[in-house]
Design a protein around this motif. Structure first.
Motif, PDB file in Angstrom:
ATOM      1  N   ILE A  26       0.838  -1.202   0.000  1.00  0.00           N
ATOM      2  CA  ILE A  26       0.000   0.000   0.000  1.00  0.00           C
ATOM      3  C   ILE A  26       0.871   1.249   0.000  1.00  0.00           C
ATOM      4  O   ILE A  26       0.635   2.205  -0.745  1.00  0.00           O
ATOM      5  N   ARG A  27       1.895   1.261   0.822  1.00  0.00           N
ATOM      6  CA  ARG A  27       2.716   2.464   0.979  1.00  0.00           C
ATOM      7  C   ARG A  27       3.690   2.686  -0.170  1.00  0.00           C
ATOM      8  O   ARG A  27       3.982   3.836  -0.523  1.00  0.00           O
ATOM      9  N   ASN A  28       4.205   1.609  -0.744  1.00  0.00           N
ATOM     10  CA  ASN A  28       5.368   1.744  -1.622  1.00  0.00           C
ATOM     11  C   ASN A  28       5.147   1.349  -3.078  1.00  0.00           C
ATOM     12  O   ASN A  28       6.083   1.434  -3.876  1.00  0.00           O
ATOM     13  N   HIS A  29       3.947   0.918  -3.456  1.00  0.00           N
ATOM     14  CA  HIS A  29       3.751   0.449  -4.826  1.00  0.00           C
ATOM     15  C   HIS A  29       3.871   1.600  -5.828  1.00  0.00           C
ATOM     16  O   HIS A  29       3.665   2.765  -5.495  1.00  0.00           O
ATOM     17  N   GLN A  30       4.223   1.217  -7.043  1.00  0.00           N
ATOM     18  CA  GLN A  30       4.234   2.138  -8.177  1.00  0.00           C
ATOM     19  C   GLN A  30       2.962   1.915  -8.996  1.00  0.00           C
ATOM     20  O   GLN A  30       2.318   0.871  -8.900  1.00  0.00           O
ATOM     21  N   ASP A  31       2.626   2.879  -9.817  1.00  0.00           N
ATOM     22  CA  ASP A  31       1.423   2.746 -10.635  1.00  0.00           C
ATOM     23  C   ASP A  31       1.468   1.496 -11.504  1.00  0.00           C
ATOM     24  O   ASP A  31       0.442   0.844 -11.737  1.00  0.00           O
ATOM     25  N   THR A  32       2.654   1.149 -11.987  1.00  0.00           N
ATOM     26  CA  THR A  32       2.772  -0.028 -12.843  1.00  0.00           C
ATOM     27  C   THR A  32       2.444  -1.316 -12.084  1.00  0.00           C
ATOM     28  O   THR A  32       2.038  -2.306 -12.699  1.00  0.00           O
ATOM     29  N   ASP A  33       2.611  -1.304 -10.766  1.00  0.00           N
ATOM     30  CA  ASP A  33       2.296  -2.486  -9.959  1.00  0.00           C
ATOM     31  C   ASP A  33       0.801  -2.769  -9.899  1.00  0.00           C
ATOM     32  O   ASP A  33       0.392  -3.885  -9.554  1.00  0.00           O
ATOM     33  N   LEU A  34      -0.015  -1.782 -10.232  1.00  0.00           N
ATOM     34  CA  LEU A  34      -1.466  -1.932 -10.102  1.00  0.00           C
ATOM     35  C   LEU A  34      -2.076  -2.723 -11.256  1.00  0.00           C
ATOM     36  O   LEU A  34      -3.216  -3.182 -11.151  1.00  0.00           O
ATOM     37  N   LYS A  35      -1.311  -2.896 -12.331  1.00  0.00           N
ATOM     38  CA  LYS A  35      -1.851  -3.615 -13.493  1.00  0.00           C
ATOM     39  C   LYS A  35      -2.217  -5.051 -13.153  1.00  0.00           C
ATOM     40  O   LYS A  35      -3.128  -5.635 -13.743  1.00  0.00           O
ATOM     41  N   ARG A  36      -1.518  -5.615 -12.175  1.00  0.00           N
ATOM     42  CA  ARG A  36      -1.762  -7.015 -11.819  1.00  0.00           C
ATOM     43  C   ARG A  36      -3.159  -7.240 -11.230  1.00  0.00           C
ATOM     44  O   ARG A  36      -3.624  -8.370 -11.157  1.00  0.00           O
ATOM     45  N   PHE A  37      -3.827  -6.166 -10.795  1.00  0.00           N
ATOM     46  CA  PHE A  37      -5.153  -6.300 -10.181  1.00  0.00           C
ATOM     47  C   PHE A  37      -6.293  -6.231 -11.207  1.00  0.00           C
ATOM     48  O   PHE A  37      -7.453  -6.404 -10.832  1.00  0.00           O
ATOM     49  N   LEU A  38      -5.973  -6.003 -12.455  1.00  0.00           N
ATOM     50  CA  LEU A  38      -7.020  -5.756 -13.451  1.00  0.00           C
ATOM     51  C   LEU A  38      -7.888  -6.964 -13.736  1.00  0.00           C
ATOM     52  O   LEU A  38      -8.994  -6.823 -14.284  1.00  0.00           O
ATOM     53  N   THR A  39      -7.428  -8.144 -13.374  1.00  0.00           N
ATOM     54  CA  THR A  39      -8.234  -9.342 -13.603  1.00  0.00           C
ATOM     55  C   THR A  39      -8.896  -9.852 -12.327  1.00  0.00           C
ATOM     56  O   THR A  39      -9.572 -10.885 -12.340  1.00  0.00           O
ATOM     57  N   PHE A  40      -8.722  -9.133 -11.211  1.00  0.00           N
ATOM     58  CA  PHE A  40      -9.293  -9.615  -9.943  1.00  0.00           C
ATOM     59  C   PHE A  40     -10.796  -9.371  -9.898  1.00  0.00           C
ATOM     60  O   PHE A  40     -11.284  -8.297 -10.253  1.00  0.00           O
ATOM     61  N   LYS A  41     -11.516 -10.411  -9.406  1.00  0.00           N
ATOM     62  CA  LYS A  41     -12.967 -10.285  -9.294  1.00  0.00           C
ATOM     63  C   LYS A  41     -13.480 -11.288  -8.262  1.00  0.00           C
ATOM     64  O   LYS A  41     -13.031 -12.434  -8.225  1.00  0.00           O
ATOM     65  N   HIS A  42     -14.380 -10.848  -7.410  1.00  0.00           N
ATOM     66  CA  HIS A  42     -15.118 -11.745  -6.509  1.00  0.00           C
ATOM     67  C   HIS A  42     -16.572 -11.310  -6.505  1.00  0.00           C
ATOM     68  O   HIS A  42     -16.906 -10.246  -5.990  1.00  0.00           O
ATOM     69  N   ARG A  43     -17.403 -12.104  -7.136  1.00  0.00           N
ATOM     70  CA  ARG A  43     -18.818 -11.783  -7.280  1.00  0.00           C
ATOM     71  C   ARG A  43     -18.942 -10.399  -7.918  1.00  0.00           C
ATOM     72  O   ARG A  43     -18.477 -10.192  -9.029  1.00  0.00           O
ATOM     73  N   THR A  44     -19.537  -9.404  -7.223  1.00  0.00           N
ATOM     74  CA  THR A  44     -19.687  -8.082  -7.850  1.00  0.00           C
ATOM     75  C   THR A  44     -18.540  -7.131  -7.489  1.00  0.00           C
ATOM     76  O   THR A  44     -18.558  -5.968  -7.887  1.00  0.00           O
ATOM     77  N   PHE A  45     -17.552  -7.626  -6.746  1.00  0.00           N
ATOM     78  CA  PHE A  45     -16.393  -6.815  -6.377  1.00  0.00           C
ATOM     79  C   PHE A  45     -15.315  -7.031  -7.436  1.00  0.00           C
ATOM     80  O   PHE A  45     -14.814  -8.140  -7.588  1.00  0.00           O
ATOM     81  N   ASN A  46     -14.942  -5.964  -8.158  1.00  0.00           N
ATOM     82  CA  ASN A  46     -14.004  -6.153  -9.260  1.00  0.00           C
ATOM     83  C   ASN A  46     -12.766  -5.261  -9.116  1.00  0.00           C
ATOM     84  O   ASN A  46     -12.532  -4.683  -8.056  1.00  0.00           O
ATOM     85  N   HIS A  47     -11.990  -5.175 -10.185  1.00  0.00           N
ATOM     86  CA  HIS A  47     -10.713  -4.450 -10.110  1.00  0.00           C
ATOM     87  C   HIS A  47     -10.899  -2.965  -9.824  1.00  0.00           C
ATOM     88  O   HIS A  47     -10.036  -2.349  -9.192  1.00  0.00           O
ATOM     89  N   ILE A  48     -12.004  -2.391 -10.274  1.00  0.00           N
ATOM     90  CA  ILE A  48     -12.255  -0.970  -9.999  1.00  0.00           C
ATOM     91  C   ILE A  48     -12.371  -0.749  -8.494  1.00  0.00           C
ATOM     92  O   ILE A  48     -11.785   0.185  -7.926  1.00  0.00           O
ATOM     93  N   ASP A  49     -13.115  -1.632  -7.838  1.00  0.00           N
ATOM     94  CA  ASP A  49     -13.272  -1.547  -6.390  1.00  0.00           C
ATOM     95  C   ASP A  49     -11.942  -1.803  -5.687  1.00  0.00           C
ATOM     96  O   ASP A  49     -11.570  -1.087  -4.748  1.00  0.00           O
ATOM     97  N   THR A  50     -11.227  -2.811  -6.142  1.00  0.00           N
ATOM     98  CA  THR A  50      -9.941  -3.154  -5.531  1.00  0.00           C
ATOM     99  C   THR A  50      -8.975  -1.987  -5.595  1.00  0.00           C
ATOM    100  O   THR A  50      -8.317  -1.643  -4.602  1.00  0.00           O
ATOM    101  N   LEU A  51      -8.877  -1.361  -6.762  1.00  0.00           N
ATOM    102  CA  LEU A  51      -7.936  -0.249  -6.931  1.00  0.00           C
ATOM    103  C   LEU A  51      -8.325   0.949  -6.073  1.00  0.00           C
ATOM    104  O   LEU A  51      -7.458   1.667  -5.562  1.00  0.00           O
ATOM    105  N   TYR A  52      -9.630   1.167  -5.885  1.00  0.00           N
ATOM    106  CA  TYR A  52     -10.024   2.273  -5.005  1.00  0.00           C
ATOM    107  C   TYR A  52      -9.690   1.961  -3.549  1.00  0.00           C
ATOM    108  O   TYR A  52      -9.251   2.843  -2.803  1.00  0.00           O
ATOM    109  N   PHE A  53      -9.893   0.711  -3.125  1.00  0.00           N
ATOM    110  CA  PHE A  53      -9.512   0.328  -1.767  1.00  0.00           C
ATOM    111  C   PHE A  53      -8.027   0.607  -1.543  1.00  0.00           C
ATOM    112  O   PHE A  53      -7.632   1.154  -0.507  1.00  0.00           O
ATOM    113  N   ILE A  54      -7.198   0.237  -2.514  1.00  0.00           N
ATOM    114  CA  ILE A  54      -5.760   0.485  -2.397  1.00  0.00           C
ATOM    115  C   ILE A  54      -5.478   1.980  -2.321  1.00  0.00           C
ATOM    116  O   ILE A  54      -4.664   2.437  -1.502  1.00  0.00           O
ATOM    117  N   GLU A  55      -6.158   2.754  -3.152  1.00  0.00           N
ATOM    118  CA  GLU A  55      -5.962   4.206  -3.151  1.00  0.00           C
ATOM    119  C   GLU A  55      -6.374   4.811  -1.809  1.00  0.00           C
ATOM    120  O   GLU A  55      -5.673   5.670  -1.255  1.00  0.00           O
TER     121      GLU A  55
END
Length: 256
Positions: free
Chosen positions: A76-105
């Motif tokens: 959370i503290r040290n990632h670079q923007d390029t590190d976030l690409k790995r989350f683009l395929t994450f999904k659990h039911r209606t929770f998807n990468h958009i939600d994941t990336l906002y949680f990280i932000e």
């Protein structure tokens, strides 16, 4: 309230509030960590994703842990923007990468200014507060305080202001706040009293609560969760949500 119900709840609380409860429950996710911030981050995420089969929930949370290199707070503290690409395929039911990336932000912004996520849940809370309703309403405003937050993510953060029972957040708060020597709940937060917690109301807890006469409201909403908690306070006014273990266990194990 009858002595029968009190004895039943106390018996099942002792039975289910044990370390062997952990491996098959989403609480196993934050139990992988010892650093406070790791426990908070993955506890909050695990609670947020806690709908559906518990095995699937645990697998999905472990997938996120791996995507964060096994060290959520450091990521959370040290990632670079390029590190976030790995989350683009994450999904659990209606929770998807958009939600994941906002949680990280959100976590990155919050932890840059605060030591503990507890501070997001204590705004408006005093020692005289009957429960954490105001805290949960304020938390939602804090969580969506960043500019250009995705509107779709709002559905994943419940609030009593929309009359939600707030099951998942109440479960997370139980993990963080309750203090005992059983090893399941963490008890790492000090500013919220266990007496102010509200019982998480999943389908098992609600069904058993109704059968025991602890719930009379017909609708699954905040008032129902508050009603159940107030009735549980008659058994233990200082730690009513400890009986979440008993109600959940009675339901999921088919006792009733």
């Amino acid at each position: 309230m009858s002595d029968y119900i009190l004895n039943l709840l106390n018996e099942k609380y002792e039975l289910f509030n044990q370390p062997d409860f952990i491996p098959n429950d989403p609480v196993s996710i934050p139990h992988q960590f010892t650093r406070k911030q790791d426990i908070e981050i993955m506890g909050f995420i695990a609670a947020t994703l806690a709908w559906g089969q518990r095995k699937t929930i645990i697998n999905k949370c472990n997938e996120l842990v791996k995507l964060m290199d096994g060290a959520p707070f450091d990521f959370i503290r040290n990632h670079q923007d390029t590190d976030l690409k790995r989350f683009l395929t994450f999904k659990h039911r209606t929770f998807n990468h958009i939600d994941t990336l906002y949680f990280i932000e959100f976590f990155k912004d919050f932890y840059a200014r605060h030591e503990s996520l507890e501070e997001a849940f204590t705004k408006g809370l005093t020692g005289e507060s009957d429960n954490i309703r105001t805290s949960l309403e304020n938390f939602q405003h804090i969580f969506f305080g960043l500019e250009d937050y995705p509107a779709r993510t709002r559905k994943h953060i419940a609030t009593p202001a929309r009359n939600s029972s707030c099951k998942r957040i109440n479960m997370f708060l139980r993990w963080m706040v309750r203090k005992d020597n059983k090893g399941v709940d963490f008890g790492i937060w000090q500013k919220i009293s266990p007496a102010q917690l509200v019982c998480p109301c999943d389908v098992h807890v609600e069904r058993v609560g109704r059968k025991l006469g602890l719930i009379t409201r017909p609708k699954t909403d905040w008032q129902m969760a508050a009603e159940l908690t107030e009735n549980l306070k008659q058994f233990d006014p200082t730690d009513p949500v400890k009986y979440d273990f008993a109600l959940f266990g009675l339901g999921v194990e088919g006792y009733m």
